[in-house]
Design a protein around this motif. Structure first.
Motif, PDB file in Angstrom:
ATOM      1  N   ASN A 166       0.892  -1.319   0.125  1.00 60.02           N
ATOM      2  CA  ASN A 166       0.023   0.087   0.052  1.00 60.02           C
ATOM      3  C   ASN A 166       0.719   1.312  -0.002  1.00 60.02           C
ATOM      4  O   ASN A 166       1.712   1.554   0.967  1.00 60.02           O
ATOM      5  CB  ASN A 166      -0.936  -0.046   1.250  1.00 60.02           C
ATOM      6  CG  ASN A 166      -2.156   0.932   1.326  1.00 60.02           C
ATOM      7  OD1 ASN A 166      -2.066   1.846   0.332  1.00 60.02           O
ATOM      8  ND2 ASN A 166      -2.635   0.999   2.325  1.00 60.02           N
ATOM      9  N   GLY A 167       0.707   2.152  -1.041  1.00 60.27           N
ATOM     10  CA  GLY A 167       1.475   3.392  -1.123  1.00 60.27           C
ATOM     11  C   GLY A 167       2.823   3.139  -2.056  1.00 60.27           C
ATOM     12  O   GLY A 167       3.178   4.258  -2.292  1.00 60.27           O
ATOM     13  N   ASP A 168       3.120   2.035  -2.507  1.00 64.10           N
ATOM     14  CA  ASP A 168       4.251   1.898  -3.440  1.00 64.10           C
ATOM     15  C   ASP A 168       4.014   2.534  -4.754  1.00 64.10           C
ATOM     16  O   ASP A 168       2.705   2.648  -5.233  1.00 64.10           O
ATOM     17  CB  ASP A 168       4.554   0.418  -3.702  1.00 64.10           C
ATOM     18  CG  ASP A 168       5.213  -0.182  -2.453  1.00 64.10           C
ATOM     19  OD1 ASP A 168       5.607   0.641  -1.656  1.00 64.10           O
ATOM     20  OD2 ASP A 168       5.506  -1.397  -2.598  1.00 64.10           O
ATOM     21  N   LEU A 169       5.101   3.579  -5.219  1.00 63.93           N
ATOM     22  CA  LEU A 169       4.730   4.084  -6.615  1.00 63.93           C
ATOM     23  C   LEU A 169       5.516   3.387  -7.686  1.00 63.93           C
ATOM     24  O   LEU A 169       6.584   2.690  -7.505  1.00 63.93           O
ATOM     25  CB  LEU A 169       5.412   5.606  -6.528  1.00 63.93           C
ATOM     26  CG  LEU A 169       4.485   6.778  -5.536  1.00 63.93           C
ATOM     27  CD1 LEU A 169       5.304   7.852  -5.515  1.00 63.93           C
ATOM     28  CD2 LEU A 169       2.939   6.815  -6.153  1.00 63.93           C
ATOM     29  N   GLY A 170       5.057   3.805  -8.902  1.00 69.83           N
ATOM     30  CA  GLY A 170       5.531   3.116  -9.938  1.00 69.83           C
ATOM     31  C   GLY A 170       5.034   3.644 -11.220  1.00 69.83           C
ATOM     32  O   GLY A 170       4.378   4.760 -11.448  1.00 69.83           O
ATOM     33  N   PHE A 171       5.595   3.180 -12.361  1.00 65.10           N
ATOM     34  CA  PHE A 171       5.416   3.756 -13.629  1.00 65.10           C
ATOM     35  C   PHE A 171       4.902   2.422 -14.531  1.00 65.10           C
ATOM     36  O   PHE A 171       5.682   1.397 -14.746  1.00 65.10           O
ATOM     37  CB  PHE A 171       6.546   4.585 -14.337  1.00 65.10           C
ATOM     38  CG  PHE A 171       6.812   6.213 -13.569  1.00 65.10           C
ATOM     39  CD1 PHE A 171       6.032   7.064 -14.272  1.00 65.10           C
ATOM     40  CD2 PHE A 171       7.372   5.814 -12.689  1.00 65.10           C
ATOM     41  CE1 PHE A 171       6.259   8.188 -13.446  1.00 65.10           C
ATOM     42  CE2 PHE A 171       7.568   7.092 -11.747  1.00 65.10           C
ATOM     43  CZ  PHE A 171       7.009   8.423 -12.329  1.00 65.10           C
ATOM     44  N   SER A 181      -1.312   8.187  -9.860  1.00 63.64           N
ATOM     45  CA  SER A 181      -0.749   8.720  -8.576  1.00 63.64           C
ATOM     46  C   SER A 181       0.171  10.033  -8.950  1.00 63.64           C
ATOM     47  O   SER A 181       1.047  10.437  -8.319  1.00 63.64           O
ATOM     48  CB  SER A 181       0.237   8.018  -7.703  1.00 63.64           C
ATOM     49  OG  SER A 181       1.234   7.669  -8.826  1.00 63.64           O
ATOM     50  N   TYR A 182      -0.371  10.987 -10.117  1.00 63.65           N
ATOM     51  CA  TYR A 182       0.238  12.180 -10.406  1.00 63.65           C
ATOM     52  C   TYR A 182      -0.171  12.942  -9.100  1.00 63.65           C
ATOM     53  O   TYR A 182       0.780  13.862  -8.684  1.00 63.65           O
ATOM     54  CB  TYR A 182      -0.585  12.852 -11.556  1.00 63.65           C
ATOM     55  CG  TYR A 182      -0.386  11.987 -12.697  1.00 63.65           C
ATOM     56  CD1 TYR A 182       1.084  12.312 -13.406  1.00 63.65           C
ATOM     57  CD2 TYR A 182      -1.323  11.212 -13.412  1.00 63.65           C
ATOM     58  CE1 TYR A 182       1.251  11.456 -14.513  1.00 63.65           C
ATOM     59  CE2 TYR A 182      -0.682  10.446 -14.407  1.00 63.65           C
ATOM     60  CZ  TYR A 182       0.588  10.587 -15.226  1.00 63.65           C
ATOM     61  OH  TYR A 182       0.673   9.998 -16.327  1.00 63.65           O
ATOM     62  N   ALA A 183      -1.259  12.806  -8.534  1.00 63.78           N
ATOM     63  CA  ALA A 183      -1.713  13.316  -7.319  1.00 63.78           C
ATOM     64  C   ALA A 183      -2.220  12.136  -6.502  1.00 63.78           C
ATOM     65  O   ALA A 183      -2.855  11.383  -6.645  1.00 63.78           O
ATOM     66  CB  ALA A 183      -2.965  14.218  -7.544  1.00 63.78           C
ATOM     67  N   CYS A 184      -1.843  12.338  -4.990  1.00 67.51           N
ATOM     68  CA  CYS A 184      -1.943  11.135  -4.124  1.00 67.51           C
ATOM     69  C   CYS A 184      -2.664  11.990  -2.919  1.00 67.51           C
ATOM     70  O   CYS A 184      -2.152  13.211  -2.590  1.00 67.51           O
ATOM     71  CB  CYS A 184      -1.240  10.375  -3.845  1.00 67.51           C
ATOM     72  SG  CYS A 184       0.318  10.850  -3.083  1.00 67.51           S
ATOM     73  N   SER A 185      -3.128  11.190  -2.045  1.00 65.89           N
ATOM     74  CA  SER A 185      -3.571  11.802  -0.318  1.00 65.89           C
ATOM     75  C   SER A 185      -2.247  11.996   0.253  1.00 65.89           C
ATOM     76  O   SER A 185      -1.325  11.408   0.203  1.00 65.89           O
ATOM     77  CB  SER A 185      -4.652  10.885   0.156  1.00 65.89           C
ATOM     78  OG  SER A 185      -3.929   9.681   0.441  1.00 65.89           O
ATOM     79  N   ILE A 186      -2.424  12.797   1.132  1.00 63.15           N
ATOM     80  CA  ILE A 186      -1.301  13.187   1.998  1.00 63.15           C
ATOM     81  C   ILE A 186      -1.134  12.110   3.023  1.00 63.15           C
ATOM     82  O   ILE A 186      -0.126  11.768   3.245  1.00 63.15           O
ATOM     83  CB  ILE A 186      -1.561  14.443   3.002  1.00 63.15           C
ATOM     84  CG1 ILE A 186      -1.566  15.779   2.056  1.00 63.15           C
ATOM     85  CG2 ILE A 186      -0.437  14.560   3.868  1.00 63.15           C
ATOM     86  CD1 ILE A 186      -2.186  16.786   2.754  1.00 63.15           C
ATOM     87  N   HIS A 187      -2.066  11.302   3.428  1.00 63.68           N
ATOM     88  CA  HIS A 187      -1.868  10.151   4.160  1.00 63.68           C
ATOM     89  C   HIS A 187      -0.946   8.925   3.160  1.00 63.68           C
ATOM     90  O   HIS A 187      -0.202   8.435   3.763  1.00 63.68           O
ATOM     91  CB  HIS A 187      -3.463   9.642   4.444  1.00 63.68           C
ATOM     92  CG  HIS A 187      -3.967  10.087   5.575  1.00 63.68           C
ATOM     93  ND1 HIS A 187      -4.815  11.277   5.313  1.00 63.68           N
ATOM     94  CD2 HIS A 187      -4.049   9.847   6.980  1.00 63.68           C
ATOM     95  CE1 HIS A 187      -5.174  11.789   6.391  1.00 63.68           C
ATOM     96  NE2 HIS A 187      -4.989  10.825   7.336  1.00 63.68           N
ATOM     97  N   LYS A 188      -1.305   8.928   2.149  1.00 65.31           N
ATOM     98  CA  LYS A 188      -0.715   7.831   1.374  1.00 65.31           C
ATOM     99  C   LYS A 188       0.817   8.194   0.974  1.00 65.31           C
ATOM    100  O   LYS A 188       1.645   7.416   0.750  1.00 65.31           O
ATOM    101  CB  LYS A 188      -1.170   7.786  -0.314  1.00 65.31           C
ATOM    102  CG  LYS A 188      -2.603   6.960   0.064  1.00 65.31           C
ATOM    103  CD  LYS A 188      -2.479   5.457   0.175  1.00 65.31           C
ATOM    104  CE  LYS A 188      -3.654   4.774  -0.024  1.00 65.31           C
ATOM    105  NZ  LYS A 188      -3.631   3.487   0.260  1.00 65.31           N
ATOM    106  N   SER A 189       1.198   9.647   1.298  1.00 62.24           N
ATOM    107  CA  SER A 189       2.629  10.011   1.224  1.00 62.24           C
ATOM    108  C   SER A 189       3.639   9.546   2.208  1.00 62.24           C
ATOM    109  O   SER A 189       4.960   9.823   2.267  1.00 62.24           O
ATOM    110  CB  SER A 189       2.662  11.414   0.702  1.00 62.24           C
ATOM    111  OG  SER A 189       2.383  12.200   2.156  1.00 62.24           O
ATOM    112  N   GLN A 190       3.142   9.151   3.247  1.00 63.06           N
ATOM    113  CA  GLN A 190       3.725   8.875   4.458  1.00 63.06           C
ATOM    114  C   GLN A 190       5.194   8.120   4.198  1.00 63.06           C
ATOM    115  O   GLN A 190       5.143   6.979   3.602  1.00 63.06           O
ATOM    116  CB  GLN A 190       3.056   8.233   5.401  1.00 63.06           C
ATOM    117  CG  GLN A 190       1.908   9.004   6.165  1.00 63.06           C
ATOM    118  CD  GLN A 190       0.950   8.384   6.977  1.00 63.06           C
ATOM    119  OE1 GLN A 190      -0.092   7.923   6.390  1.00 63.06           O
ATOM    120  NE2 GLN A 190       1.380   8.083   8.227  1.00 63.06           N
TER     121      GLN A 190
END
Length: 740
Positions: free
Chosen positions: A616-621, A654-663
Motif C-alpha cells: 500500500n503506497g508503493d509508486l511506479g510507472f 498517482s500524479y496526485a495522491c492523498s497526504i496520508h498515502k505519502s507517509q
C-alpha cells in the motif's frame, strides 16, 4: 433474440448473444483472459469476444452477456461480463464439443465413436452412467478412468461458473472465487456468501449481500447481520482504528444492514461470543469491540515492549569514545541532545528518537551504528516501506531492508519466518520512519526480537500516523514508560531551508513564511487561490509549466501533488485526470472498467500484496502492456511487477495522491492544494506531513482561510487505540513480578 439484443446492428451498448465458439485467438491461463470468435446463432455473424472467463474450447456453445466496445487495433468487439457454457443441442455439436481437446484422452476419433454409440444422450451418459463408456470400442479401463475424472473436474468448473454468474458475479470475480475455493465454491457460497467479502479481494459486503439476496437469504438472517457488524469493524480499521466503541459499531452496522437496533445488538453479541470479535470495557472509554486479531496484537505488543523495556542489557561503556570517533571521522559536531541519545542507547534495550526535519535524525543513526559496531554488536537496519529503506541505506552506506523482508515474510502462509521461535540474528535493530509502523507490523517485529537485543525506533511523531490500524509511535511515547529523546535543534544547513523552518512553524501553529515577490532562490512558496476551481487550475500551472521551467524538475517523475481529499475539483481524483491528460496525453490507452490507464502513467499500489512483494503506497510507472491489453507491466520500487486485468483494481493514478498515502516518502518537489472545501480533513498534522515530504521545493496552493483552519486545528489524527494504557499496565506488572 432481437437484432438489437445481439448487438448486430450497432457496436454500442449492452448485448447478449448465443453461439458456437469457432476459434480461440488468444488465451492466458494465468490471468484467465481469452479472445474468442463466436458464431452468433441469430445471424451467423462471427463476433470477437474478449474478457476473463473459465477455460472453454472450440465447438462449445455459449451465452455471452457484455458490452460492445471499439478497440483501436482490432475494431468492434464484445467485452464479456459473463460467459455461460450451454449444452450442445445437436449430435454434431456434441461430437465437436467432446473432440475439442476439452477432456484429455478424447480426441475427434473417440468423440465420434461415443456419439455413434449414445447419440444425443452422450453427455447425459458421461454425467450419470460413466461406466457405460466401456461400451465404446477402443476405450480401455485406464483411459475411461482418466476421462471420467477430467470430465467431472470440467463439469465442476462449469457448474461453479454458471452458479456464480447466475447470481450476479462477473466472470472475472467468478474466476477469483473458483481459484479460492475450487470445486467447493458452490457449497461455500451457498452456505455463507458473506465469506466472499472477507476471502476474495474485490467482493465487499454489498456484492456479497446481492448474492445472498439472490440465494434467498432473509434480510434479518443472523449470518447477514454478523457480516454487517464485521464489515463495520473492517471499515473502522481502514480509517486506522484498532477498536470501535460499541454504540458507534451498532449505529454503523445498522446503517449497513437496514434493520432494527435490537437485531444488531444481538449480532454484536454473537460476533463477540465467537472467534472473530471481542468486547472489552475500557477505562474512560466504556464498552468497545475489537476484531479478535487486533486485540491479540495490541495486548501482545504491549507485553512485547514491556519485555524489551524490562530486559537488562550490558552497558556499552565506550559511548563517549564512540561519539568522539564519529565526530572526528565525519567532521560533524553532535548536539547535546544527540549525545544524550547515544548515551541512552548504550544502556537501554528500548529507545525512541523523535524529531522534525533538519534536526539530525539521520546523523544520529550513523553515530549509533558507530557505537554498536565498535562494540561488536550485529546491527540490522529497517524501515516500513521500500522507499524509506532505500533512503536509509543511501544515508548510512549500510544495507537496509523493509520490515517485511527483515522478518522474512512467507506469502503462502501469510506469516513471517522470524518470530519468538526463530528470532532475528541481531544484537540491535534500528527502525527508521517508525511513525509508519502499524499495529500488526509492530507486533510482528517485537515478537522476533531476541532476548538481550536492543530496539531503536526513529521517527517523527508529529507526522500523520500509519496507514494501517493503530498509532504505535505516538502511544509508546505517550505511555511514558519508554526512554525517549526528542531532537529539536535545527542544524545550520537545514536552518537555511524555508521548508524546514516552515514545517516547525506549522507544528507550532504559526503561519508559514513566504519569500519576497520575484525571489526564485527559495524552496517554499505560497500561491493564493480564491476557491477550489482556481486552486486546481493553479496546481496544473505549477506542475506542468512553472516548476519545470524555473527549477528544471521533471513534472512526471519528480513533482508530486499531495491533496487532503479525493473528491472535489482540488481533490486527487479530478487532479489525476487533468494531470494525466496534460503530462501523458499520447501514451497507449488501456481501459479497465471505468478507469483509463496509459503507458507511461505514474501509478500507486492500493493494498498490500505480499505474494508479489508490493505494498500500500508503493509508486511506479506503467512500462508497457501485453498484446491483448489485458496485462500491465509496472516499474514499481526498482523492479517490474505484472498486473493482469483482475489485479489492476489494486492500482490508481498517482500524479496526485492523498497526504496520508505519502507517509514515509520524499519527493524532489511537492505541490499541495488546500481549500476550504477540505475542512473535514484539515489539521496541523496534515499540513505538517505534506510540507515535510518536499526535499527541494514545496509549493502550497491555498485559500488563506484553509491554511488558518489547518493551523487552528490542534487535534491529532484521532484513532481508537489503547496501546499506551496497556503498555503502562504491562510495565507495572513486570516490575511487580521482578520485585522492583
Amino acid at each position: 433474440m432481437s437484432t438489437e439484443s445481439t448487438g448486430v446492428s450497432s457496436a454500442t451498448g449492452e448485448c447478449v448473444l448465443e453461439g458456437l465458439i469457432e476459434r480461440i485467438t488468444f488465451e492466458n491461463e494465468t490471468s484467465s483472459f481469452r479472445v474468442l470468435k463466436v458464431a452468433n446463432e441469430a445471424d451467423g455473424r462471427r463476433v470477437p469476444v474478449v474478457g476473463k472467463m473459465q477455460r472453454v474450447t472450440v465447438g462449445t456453445r455459449v451465452r455471452v452477456t457484455g458490452t460492445w466496445e471499439t478497440d483501436a487495433r482490432h475494431g468492434a468487439q464484445v467485452r464479456a461480463d459473463t460467459v455461460l457454457v450451454l449444452e450442445p443441442d445437436t449430435q454434431e455439436g456434441i461430437e465437436r464439443y467432446l473432440g475439442s481437446g476439452l477432456i484429455p484422452g478424447i480426441g475427434p476419433g473417440f468423440a465420434r465413436r461415443i456419439v455413434e454409440r449414445f447419440g444425443d444422450r452422450a453427455l447425459d451418459v458421461m454425467d450419470r452412467e460413466p461406466h457405460r463408456l466401456a461400451e465404446v470400442p477402443g476405450l480401455g479401463r485406464r483411459r475411461i478412468a482418466s476421462v471420467v475424472a477430467a470430465w467431472q473436474q470440467q463439469r465442476a468448473l462449469r457448474d461453479v461458473m454458471v452458479f456464480l454468474q447466475g447470481h450476479g458475479v462477473s466472470a472475472a470475480l467468478a474466476t477469483r472465487v473458483f481459484r479460492r475455493y475450487g470445486a467447493e465454491s458452490i457449497r461455500v457460497v451457498s452456505d455463507d456468501p458473506f465469506r466472499l467479502a472477507v476471502d476474495v479481494w474485490g467482493i465487499g459486503f454489498q456484492k456479497a449481500d446481492q448474492i445472498a439476496r439472490a440465494l434467498g437469504i432473509e434480510r434479518e438472517a443472523p449470518g447477514r447481520l454478523r457480516a454487517a457488524v464485521l464489515h463495520a469493524l473492517a471499515q473502522a480499521e481502514e480509517r486506522g482504528h484498532v477498536f470501535v466503541p460499541r454504540h458507534v459499531l451498532v449505529e454503523a452496522a445498522q446503517t449497513t444492514a437496514g434493520v432494527s437496533t435490537e437485531l444488531i445488538e444481538i449480532a454484536v453479541d454473537d460476533v463477540c461470543a465467537g472467534a472473530e470479535g471481542r468486547q472489552e470495557d475500557l477505562e474512560d472509554v466504556g464498552p468497545v469491540v475489537y476484531r479478535s486479531r487486533r486485540f491479540i496484537e495490541e495486548s501482545g505488543l504491549a507485553h512485547g515492549f514491556a519485555r524489551l523495556q524490562g530486559t537488562k542489557v550490558a552497558e556499552l561503556s565506550h559511548a563517549l569514545a564512540a561519539i568522539e570517533r564519529f565526530e572526528r571521522l565525519s567532521g560533524t559536531e553532535l548536539a547535546p541532545e544527540q549525545r544524550e541519545a547515544i548515551h541512552r542507547a548504550a544502556s537501554s534495550s528500548l529507545l525512541v528518537i523523535t524529531g522534525g526535519p533538519g534536526v539530525g535524525k539521520t546523523t544520529l543513526v550513523r553515530a549509533l551504528l558507530e557505537l554498536y559496531q565498535s562494540a561488536g554488536v550485529i546491527v540490522r537496519l529497517a524501515a516500513p516501506t521500500g522507499r524509506a529503506s532505500r533512503r536509509m541505506a543511501e544515508a548510512t552506506g549500510r544495507e537496509a531492508a523493509t520490515v517485511h523482508r527483515l522478518l522474512e515474510f512467507e506469502p503462502r502462509g501469510g506469516g513471517f519466518a522470524r518470530n519468538e521461535n526463530n528470532p532475528l540474528l541481531a544484537g540491535a535493530i534500528i527502525v527508521d520512519e517508525s511513525s509508519m509502523l502499524d499495529l500488526s507490523l509492530a507486533f510482528a517485529l517485537v515478537r522476533a526480537i531476541p532476548s538481550g537485543a536492543r530496539l531503536v525506533l526513529v521517527g517523527d511523531v508529529d507526522q500523520l500516523p500509519s496507514i494501517g490500524a493503530g498509532a504505535v509511535l505516538r502511544d509508546v511515547i505517550e505511555s511514558g514508560e519508554v526512554p525517549c529523546v526528542r531532537l529539536s535543534k535545527i542544524f545550520r544547513q537545514a536552518a537555511a531551508s524555508r521548508i524546514v523552518n516552515n514545517a516547525h512553524r506549522i507544528r507550532s501553529g504559526l503561519a508559514p513564511e513566504v519569500p519576497a515577490k520575484g525571489d526564485l532562490s527559495s524552496d517554499f512558496y505560497l500561491v493564493s487561490a480564491r476557491d477550489a476551481n482556481e486552486a486546481a487550475d493553479r496546481v496544473l500551472l505549477m506542475v506542468c509549466e512553472r516548476i519545470p521551467r524555473q527549477f528544471g524538475i521533471d513534472p512526471r517523475r519528480d513533482i508530486q501533488v499531495l491533496a487532503p481529499m479525493h473528491r472535489g475539483p482540488a481533490g486527487t481524483d479530478a487532479l489525476n485526470e487533468r494531470l494525466q491528460n496534460e503530462l501523458n496525453p499520447n501514451g497507449q490507452s488501456l481501459r479497465f472498467g471505468s478507469r483509463t490507464f496509459r503507458v507511461g502513467d505514474k501509478v500507486m499500489q492500493l493494498r498490500n500484496d505480499y505474494g508479489r512483494d508490493v505494498f500500500n503506497g508503493d509508486l511506479g510507472f506503467i512500462l508497457h502492456a501485453d498484446a491483448s491489453g489485458e496485462q500491465l507491466v509496472v516499474h514499481m520500487e526498482g523492479r517490474e511487477v505484472v498486473y493482469d486485468r483482475g489485479q489492476v483494481d489494486e492500482l490508481t493514478l498517482s500524479y496526485a495522491c492523498s497526504i496520508h498515502k505519502s507517509q514515509g516518502s520524499e519527493y524532489p518537489a511537492v505541490v499541495i492544494p488546500m481549500v476550504g472545501a477540505h475542512f473535514v480533513m484539515l489539521s496541523r498534522n496534515l499540513l505538517y506531513t505534506a510540507v515535510t515530504r518536499g526535499k527541494r521545493l514545496v509549493v502550497l496552493v491555498a485559500e488563506p482561510r484553509a491554511v488558518s483552519m489547518a493551523l487552528s486545528q490542534v487535534r491529532k489524527e484521532e484513532r481508537n487505540s489503547y496501546l499506551f494504557r496497556r503498555l503502562k499496565d504491562a510495565v507495572a506488572r513486570k516490575r511487580s513480578v521482578d520485585g522492583e
